[in-house]
Design an enzyme around this catalytic site. Sequence first.
Site, PDB file in Angstrom:
ATOM      1  N   TYR A  95      13.409  15.416 -36.799  1.00 46.23           N
ATOM      2  CA  TYR A  95      13.667  15.866 -35.430  1.00 46.23           C
ATOM      3  C   TYR A  95      14.058  17.354 -35.364  1.00 46.23           C
ATOM      4  O   TYR A  95      14.757  17.756 -34.423  1.00 46.23           O
ATOM      5  CB  TYR A  95      14.759  15.004 -34.792  1.00 46.23           C
ATOM      6  CG  TYR A  95      14.285  13.623 -34.347  1.00 46.23           C
ATOM      7  CD1 TYR A  95      13.172  13.469 -33.530  1.00 46.23           C
ATOM      8  CD2 TYR A  95      14.978  12.470 -34.727  1.00 46.23           C
ATOM      9  CE1 TYR A  95      12.743  12.215 -33.119  1.00 46.23           C
ATOM     10  CE2 TYR A  95      14.557  11.206 -34.309  1.00 46.23           C
ATOM     11  CZ  TYR A  95      13.443  11.089 -33.499  1.00 46.23           C
ATOM     12  OH  TYR A  95      13.018   9.847 -33.070  1.00 46.23           O
ATOM     13  N   HIS A 100       9.112   5.560 -31.696  1.00 48.81           N
ATOM     14  CA  HIS A 100       8.629   6.937 -31.807  1.00 48.81           C
ATOM     15  C   HIS A 100       7.185   6.899 -32.274  1.00 48.81           C
ATOM     16  O   HIS A 100       6.833   6.089 -33.125  1.00 48.81           O
ATOM     17  CB  HIS A 100       9.472   7.714 -32.838  1.00 48.81           C
ATOM     18  CG  HIS A 100       8.851   9.015 -33.247  1.00 48.81           C
ATOM     19  ND1 HIS A 100       9.031  10.180 -32.534  1.00 48.81           N
ATOM     20  CD2 HIS A 100       8.007   9.320 -34.264  1.00 48.81           C
ATOM     21  CE1 HIS A 100       8.329  11.151 -33.121  1.00 48.81           C
ATOM     22  NE2 HIS A 100       7.705  10.654 -34.169  1.00 48.81           N
ATOM     23  N   GLU A 155       4.901  13.875 -40.635  1.00 51.14           N
ATOM     24  CA  GLU A 155       5.764  12.691 -40.546  1.00 51.14           C
ATOM     25  C   GLU A 155       5.357  11.625 -41.573  1.00 51.14           C
ATOM     26  O   GLU A 155       6.207  10.982 -42.169  1.00 51.14           O
ATOM     27  CB  GLU A 155       5.742  12.138 -39.111  1.00 51.14           C
ATOM     28  CG  GLU A 155       6.409  13.107 -38.141  1.00 51.14           C
ATOM     29  CD  GLU A 155       6.300  12.706 -36.674  1.00 51.14           C
ATOM     30  OE1 GLU A 155       5.788  11.614 -36.376  1.00 51.14           O
ATOM     31  OE2 GLU A 155       6.752  13.497 -35.824  1.00 51.14           O
ATOM     32  N   ASN A 185      14.746   4.575 -26.520  1.00 50.45           N
ATOM     33  CA  ASN A 185      13.403   4.319 -25.983  1.00 50.45           C
ATOM     34  C   ASN A 185      12.517   3.551 -26.964  1.00 50.45           C
ATOM     35  O   ASN A 185      11.297   3.637 -26.918  1.00 50.45           O
ATOM     36  CB  ASN A 185      12.761   5.631 -25.518  1.00 50.45           C
ATOM     37  CG  ASN A 185      12.666   6.647 -26.634  1.00 50.45           C
ATOM     38  OD1 ASN A 185      12.984   6.353 -27.785  1.00 50.45           O
ATOM     39  ND2 ASN A 185      12.214   7.837 -26.311  1.00 50.45           N
ATOM     40  N   LYS A 199      12.639   1.783 -33.509  1.00 50.28           N
ATOM     41  CA  LYS A 199      13.977   2.359 -33.619  1.00 50.28           C
ATOM     42  C   LYS A 199      15.082   1.297 -33.606  1.00 50.28           C
ATOM     43  O   LYS A 199      14.848   0.142 -33.221  1.00 50.28           O
ATOM     44  CB  LYS A 199      14.188   3.336 -32.455  1.00 50.28           C
ATOM     45  CG  LYS A 199      13.224   4.511 -32.446  1.00 50.28           C
ATOM     46  CD  LYS A 199      13.519   5.397 -31.249  1.00 50.28           C
ATOM     47  CE  LYS A 199      12.682   6.652 -31.256  1.00 50.28           C
ATOM     48  NZ  LYS A 199      13.089   7.580 -30.187  1.00 50.28           N
TER      49      LYS A 199
HETATM   50  P1  CMP Z   1      11.140  10.433 -29.675  1.00 52.93           P
HETATM   51  O1  CMP Z   1       9.797  10.201 -29.128  1.00 52.93           O
HETATM   52  O2  CMP Z   1      11.518   9.784 -30.965  1.00 52.93           O
HETATM   53  O3  CMP Z   1      11.339  12.025 -29.843  1.00 52.93           O
HETATM   54  C1  CMP Z   1      12.588  12.648 -29.754  1.00 52.93           C
HETATM   55  C2  CMP Z   1      13.677  11.710 -29.334  1.00 52.93           C
HETATM   56  O4  CMP Z   1      14.843  12.333 -28.829  1.00 52.93           O
HETATM   57  C3  CMP Z   1      13.178  10.864 -28.157  1.00 52.93           C
HETATM   58  O5  CMP Z   1      12.195   9.971 -28.586  1.00 52.93           O
HETATM   59  C4  CMP Z   1      14.474  10.282 -27.654  1.00 52.93           C
HETATM   60  O6  CMP Z   1      14.949   9.204 -28.448  1.00 52.93           O
HETATM   61  C5  CMP Z   1      15.390  11.494 -27.825  1.00 52.93           C
HETATM   62  N1  CMP Z   1      15.477  12.312 -26.583  1.00 52.93           N
HETATM   63  C6  CMP Z   1      14.539  13.144 -26.091  1.00 52.93           C
HETATM   64  N2  CMP Z   1      14.979  13.750 -24.972  1.00 52.93           N
HETATM   65  C7  CMP Z   1      16.226  13.291 -24.769  1.00 52.93           C
HETATM   66  C8  CMP Z   1      17.212  13.530 -23.776  1.00 52.93           C
HETATM   67  N3  CMP Z   1      16.985  14.384 -22.767  1.00 52.93           N
HETATM   68  N4  CMP Z   1      18.373  12.881 -23.879  1.00 52.93           N
HETATM   69  C9  CMP Z   1      18.606  12.022 -24.894  1.00 52.93           C
HETATM   70  N5  CMP Z   1      17.709  11.759 -25.877  1.00 52.93           N
HETATM   71  C10 CMP Z   1      16.537  12.373 -25.806  1.00 52.93           C
END
Ligand code: CMP
Length: 154
Positions: A49, A115, A126, A112, A9
């Site tokens: 998403y 993904h 995906e 984070n 990311k």
């Molecule tokens: P990802 O694994 O890409 O799947 C969905 C994404 O949404 C997640 O990683 C985070 O980047 C984001 N995300 C999920 N939960 C939250 C949250 N509670 N607050 C902010 N971002 C979130």
Amino acid sequence: MEKTLLIIKPDAINRGMMGNIITRIEHKGLIIAGIKMELLKPEKLKKHYAQHEGKSFFDELIKYMSSIPSVLLLIEGREAIAVMRKLVGATDGIRAEPGTIRGDYSLSTQNNLIHASESAEAAQKEIALFFSKDEIYKYKKMGLEWIYSSNENK
Ligand code: CMP
């Protein structure tokens, strides 16, 4: 062999972690069957998403994910989906176990770093969303006999 989709990311790109993350994947023994950099458009991200549409973090998530290019990877290996989910760690970097990518390098739920597809169904969708057929490579990687036993390498 199972296939899964990864997105390195924008925060990982900005923090200079792309190489480190790819190295971890290679060292695990997984095969990179596709790799490219792409500035992800909001329309595509909204499809990717879709399950989070309407949640409080959705708009911010789309803004962050479309801010600068990401690196997309198609990864192949034995139980690649589960293996990558374990390597990636829990969504919130604070809760993710040390030793996982998020556990070692993230302090955020949104930012984070990476993904990874959560199921076989998600991986299939995906991969189709992010990779065209001519971007997926099938090749014989040397040394797989040292990664898997002869029973597993099928
Ligand atoms: P990802 O694994 O890409 O799947 C969905 C994404 O949404 C997640 O990683 C985070 O980047 C984001 N995300 C999920 N939960 C939250 C949250 N509670 N607050 C902010 N971002 C979130």
